[in-house]
Design an enzyme around this catalytic site. Structure first.
Site, mmCIF file in Angstrom:
data_model
loop_
_atom_site.group_PDB
_atom_site.id
_atom_site.type_symbol
_atom_site.label_atom_id
_atom_site.label_comp_id
_atom_site.label_asym_id
_atom_site.label_seq_id
_atom_site.Cartn_x
_atom_site.Cartn_y
_atom_site.Cartn_z
ATOM 1 C CB CYS A 170 -86.470 24.846 52.691
ATOM 2 S SG CYS A 170 -87.159 25.336 54.292
ATOM 3 C CD GLU A 218 -81.213 26.941 56.488
ATOM 4 O OE1 GLU A 218 -81.521 25.929 57.149
ATOM 5 O OE2 GLU A 218 -81.117 26.933 55.250
ATOM 6 C CB CYS A 237 -85.278 28.594 55.977
ATOM 7 S SG CYS A 237 -85.207 27.135 57.043
ATOM 8 C CB CYS A 264 -84.414 24.078 58.261
ATOM 9 S SG CYS A 264 -85.330 23.282 56.945
HETATM 10 N N1 THU Z 1 -82.441 21.341 55.471
HETATM 11 C C1 THU Z 1 -81.949 22.358 56.251
HETATM 12 O O1 THU Z 1 -81.767 22.192 57.469
HETATM 13 N N2 THU Z 1 -81.666 23.539 55.666
HETATM 14 C C2 THU Z 1 -81.697 23.772 54.321
HETATM 15 O O2 THU Z 1 -81.360 24.861 53.879
HETATM 16 C C3 THU Z 1 -82.138 22.713 53.400
HETATM 17 C C4 THU Z 1 -82.728 21.511 54.054
HETATM 18 C C5 THU Z 1 -82.678 20.032 56.085
HETATM 19 C C6 THU Z 1 -84.110 19.615 56.281
HETATM 20 C C7 THU Z 1 -83.952 18.099 56.324
HETATM 21 O O3 THU Z 1 -83.592 17.712 57.643
HETATM 22 C C8 THU Z 1 -82.785 17.810 55.409
HETATM 23 O O4 THU Z 1 -82.091 19.051 55.270
HETATM 24 C C9 THU Z 1 -83.167 17.271 54.044
HETATM 25 O O5 THU Z 1 -84.146 18.066 53.462
#
Ligand code: THU
Length: 142
Positions: A94, A63, A97, A61
């Protein structure tokens, strides 16, 4: 360590940095690019974006990418994090994170944002109340 809360204008600069980082996301599977920007105590800002993988669980992610970049550069005092996506509401981090932020920056100011211009101000502690942490693993570290 008690760190000063950034002014709203500084937080909006952080959102702008997160938006720029979002442009660098590698998200071919979800088509859901996310950007993050992390302000640390000495004023440096570290960017992160989501990096997906054909083996889906290997995805990182935005973050956690920003946190990893900051720590690898020697920063430990995390002050504020902005995260942005084209979400219907300011994007909620998520669970993974939230866990990482709870350990490394419970004091951190978190700005959740979306590309529609909505913002929600929260904190790592508020995002994951009752988090499992270092003191649960080894009470002597509390
Ligand atoms: N994702 C993030 O990078 N941060 C978040 O806060 C929510 C989800 C990404 C993970 C994945 O690559 C995509 O968003 C869809 O879930």
């Amino acid at each position: 360590m008690v760190l000063p809360t950034p002014a709203p204008a500084d937080l909006e600069d952080l959102v702008a940095a997160a938006l720029a980082a979002r442009e660098r996301a590698y998200a071919p599977y979800s088509d859901y690019p996310v950007g993050a920007a992390l302000l640390v105590g000495d004023g440096r800002v570290f960017a992160g974006c989501n990096i997906e993988n054909a083996a889906y669980p290997a995805t990182i992610c935005a973050e956690r990418a920003a946190v990893a970049t900051a720590l690898a550069a020697g920063a430990r005092d995390l002050v504020a994090l902005a995260v942005i996506a084209a979400a219907p509401e300011p994007v909620p981090p998520c669970g993974l994170c939230r866990q990482v932020l709870a350990e490394l920056g419970p004091q951190i100011v978190v700005v959740l944002a979306n590309t529609a211009g909505e913002r929600r101000l929260t904190s790592a502690a508020e995002l994951l109340p009752g988090a499992f942490g270092p003191a649960d693993l080894r009470p002597e570290r509390a």
